[in-house]
Scaffold this motif. Structure first.
Motif, short mmCIF file in Angstrom:
data_model
loop_
_atom_site.label_atom_id
_atom_site.label_comp_id
_atom_site.label_asym_id
_atom_site.label_seq_id
_atom_site.Cartn_x
_atom_site.Cartn_y
_atom_site.Cartn_z
N ALA A 27 0.84 -1.20 0.00
CA ALA A 27 0.00 0.00 0.00
C ALA A 27 0.87 1.25 0.00
O ALA A 27 2.00 1.24 0.50
CB ALA A 27 -0.90 0.00 1.23
N ALA A 28 0.34 2.33 -0.58
CA ALA A 28 1.06 3.61 -0.57
C ALA A 28 1.14 4.10 0.87
O ALA A 28 0.10 4.28 1.52
CB ALA A 28 0.35 4.62 -1.45
N PRO A 29 2.34 4.31 1.43
CA PRO A 29 2.46 4.64 2.86
C PRO A 29 1.88 6.00 3.25
O PRO A 29 1.31 6.13 4.32
CB PRO A 29 3.97 4.59 3.10
CG PRO A 29 4.59 4.76 1.77
CD PRO A 29 3.64 4.15 0.79
N LEU A 30 2.02 7.01 2.38
CA LEU A 30 1.58 8.36 2.77
C LEU A 30 0.08 8.45 3.00
O LEU A 30 -0.35 8.91 4.07
CB LEU A 30 2.04 9.38 1.74
CG LEU A 30 1.69 10.85 2.06
CD1 LEU A 30 2.29 11.24 3.41
CD2 LEU A 30 2.19 11.77 0.96
N PRO A 31 -0.77 8.02 2.04
CA PRO A 31 -2.22 8.10 2.31
C PRO A 31 -2.65 7.29 3.53
O PRO A 31 -3.52 7.72 4.29
CB PRO A 31 -2.84 7.53 1.02
CG PRO A 31 -1.80 7.70 -0.02
CD PRO A 31 -0.49 7.52 0.69
N ARG A 32 -2.01 6.14 3.70
CA ARG A 32 -2.39 5.27 4.82
C ARG A 32 -2.01 5.91 6.16
O ARG A 32 -2.81 5.91 7.11
CB ARG A 32 -1.71 3.92 4.68
CG ARG A 32 -2.06 2.91 5.78
CD ARG A 32 -3.48 2.45 5.68
NE ARG A 32 -3.75 1.34 6.57
CZ ARG A 32 -4.79 0.54 6.48
NH1 ARG A 32 -5.69 0.74 5.53
NH2 ARG A 32 -4.96 -0.45 7.33
N THR A 33 -0.78 6.41 6.26
CA THR A 33 -0.36 7.02 7.52
C THR A 33 -1.15 8.30 7.81
O THR A 33 -1.42 8.62 8.97
CB THR A 33 1.15 7.33 7.50
OG1 THR A 33 1.47 8.07 6.32
CG2 THR A 33 1.97 6.06 7.55
N LEU A 34 -1.53 9.01 6.76
CA LEU A 34 -2.38 10.19 6.96
C LEU A 34 -3.73 9.78 7.55
O LEU A 34 -4.26 10.44 8.45
CB LEU A 34 -2.59 10.92 5.63
CG LEU A 34 -1.44 11.80 5.13
CD1 LEU A 34 -1.73 12.31 3.71
CD2 LEU A 34 -1.22 12.98 6.08
N LEU A 35 -4.28 8.68 7.05
CA LEU A 35 -5.55 8.18 7.58
C LEU A 35 -5.40 7.76 9.04
O LEU A 35 -6.25 8.09 9.88
CB LEU A 35 -6.03 6.99 6.74
CG LEU A 35 -7.28 6.26 7.24
CD1 LEU A 35 -8.46 7.20 7.29
CD2 LEU A 35 -7.57 5.04 6.36
N LEU A 36 -4.33 7.04 9.34
CA LEU A 36 -4.11 6.59 10.72
C LEU A 36 -3.92 7.78 11.66
O LEU A 36 -4.46 7.79 12.78
CB LEU A 36 -2.88 5.68 10.77
CG LEU A 36 -2.95 4.38 9.97
CD1 LEU A 36 -1.64 3.61 10.07
CD2 LEU A 36 -4.12 3.51 10.43
N ALA A 37 -3.18 8.77 11.21
CA ALA A 37 -2.96 9.96 12.03
C ALA A 37 -4.28 10.70 12.26
O ALA A 37 -4.56 11.18 13.37
CB ALA A 37 -1.96 10.89 11.34
N ALA A 38 -5.10 10.78 11.22
CA ALA A 38 -6.40 11.46 11.36
C ALA A 38 -7.29 10.73 12.35
O ALA A 38 -8.04 11.36 13.11
CB ALA A 38 -7.08 11.54 9.99
N ILE A 39 -7.22 9.39 12.38
CA ILE A 39 -8.01 8.61 13.32
C ILE A 39 -7.62 8.93 14.76
O ILE A 39 -8.48 9.10 15.64
CB ILE A 39 -7.84 7.10 13.04
CG1 ILE A 39 -8.57 6.74 11.74
CG2 ILE A 39 -8.36 6.26 14.20
CD1 ILE A 39 -8.33 5.31 11.29
N VAL A 40 -6.31 9.03 15.01
CA VAL A 40 -5.84 9.34 16.37
C VAL A 40 -6.36 10.70 16.82
O VAL A 40 -6.88 10.86 17.94
CB VAL A 40 -4.29 9.32 16.43
CG1 VAL A 40 -3.81 9.80 17.79
CG2 VAL A 40 -3.77 7.92 16.15
N VAL A 41 -6.23 11.70 15.95
CA VAL A 41 -6.68 13.05 16.31
C VAL A 41 -8.20 13.07 16.50
O VAL A 41 -8.71 13.71 17.43
CB VAL A 41 -6.25 14.06 15.22
CG1 VAL A 41 -6.81 15.45 15.54
CG2 VAL A 41 -4.73 14.12 15.12
N LEU A 42 -8.92 12.37 15.65
CA LEU A 42 -10.38 12.31 15.78
C LEU A 42 -10.80 11.67 17.09
O LEU A 42 -11.72 12.16 17.77
CB LEU A 42 -10.97 11.54 14.60
CG LEU A 42 -12.51 11.38 14.59
CD1 LEU A 42 -13.18 12.75 14.54
CD2 LEU A 42 -12.96 10.53 13.42
N LEU A 43 -10.13 10.59 17.47
CA LEU A 43 -10.44 9.94 18.75
C LEU A 43 -10.19 10.89 19.92
O LEU A 43 -10.95 10.92 20.89
CB LEU A 43 -9.60 8.67 18.90
CG LEU A 43 -9.99 7.48 18.02
CD1 LEU A 43 -8.96 6.36 18.15
CD2 LEU A 43 -11.38 6.97 18.37
N ALA A 44 -9.11 11.66 19.83
CA ALA A 44 -8.80 12.63 20.88
C ALA A 44 -9.87 13.72 20.93
O ALA A 44 -10.27 14.17 22.02
CB ALA A 44 -7.43 13.26 20.64
#
Length: 217
Positions: free
Chosen positions: A151-168
């Motif tokens: 998988a393309a790492p940038l879009p995936r890590t952006l999604l994962l990072a957004a999930i963390v911030v959203l949970l916070a």
């Protein structure tokens, strides 16, 4: 939703919800007022946004690779948590009949006092999280584990990072609103003073451990 993303949601939720300096500062300021608590929560989410952005950009690797820089940030973070703890203890002792948390966050109704209190709470939440040097190391090591092979790492890590911030953004404001909801009991002079003193002691011990650990390494 793929299995890795589901697993990450669980890991990230636990990581965000674990009690620590962020949680303690949110509770402490929420005792002053709803606006102070929510502002602190938003500040914490802002700090997480900084860490996740650094991890996605790869800049966190620089922090890990340069020991002096890492130790400096570590020392600053510990010193700030220690400062918050000592401030809370002093506020708890200042007026036995009044919540020191209310004074510390300056959550008075209306006017410049409320505005200043909200800004101060926002700054406290942001700095408490942003100055945590363990966070970029955690994200730098955690995010790549949930990027599927190929998988393309940038879009995936952006999604994962957004999930963390959203949970916070969900968890910490919810904590602030719950504390405010229970405010009638929590703001009783004895209860508020006990919580103020307890949170101050927790932050002081945590800050002292962080500073001592940095100096001894």
């Amino acid at each position: 939703m793929d299995a890795q993303l589901t697993a990450f949601l669980g890991v990230a939720a636990v990581m965000v919800a674990l009690p620590g300096a962020d949680f303690t500062v949110v509770v402490r300021n929420a005792l002053a007022s709803r606006s102070a608590g929510v502002a602190t929560a938003l500040g914490v989410a802002g700090g997480l946004l900084v860490h996740t952005t650094l991890a996605v950009a790869g800049l966190a690797a620089v922090l890990v690779a340069v020991p002096v820089l890492f130790r400096t940030v570590q020392l600053l973070g510990g010193a700030y948590v220690l400062y918050l703890g000592i401030s809370a203890l002093r506020a708890a002792r200042r007026r036995p009949g009044q919540s020191g948390a209310a004074e510390a966050a300056a959550g008075q109704d209306g006017g410049a006092h409320a505005t200043n209190g909200t800004r101060r709470a926002l700054r406290q939440g942001f700095l408490t999280n942003a100055l945590n040097p363990k966070a970029p190391v955690l994200f730098l090591s955690l995010l790549p584990q949930f990027v599927p092979a190929g998988a393309a790492p940038l879009p995936r890590t952006l999604l994962l990072a957004a999930i963390v911030v959203l949970l916070a953004l969900i968890w910490f404001p919810a904590v602030a609103l719950l504390v405010d909801r229970l405010g009638r009991w929590l703001r009783r002079p004895r209860t508020a003073r006990a919580i103020e003193g307890g949170s101050g002691a927790a932050l002081t011990v945590l800050g002292a451990v962080l500073v001592t650990g940095t100096l001894l390494h």
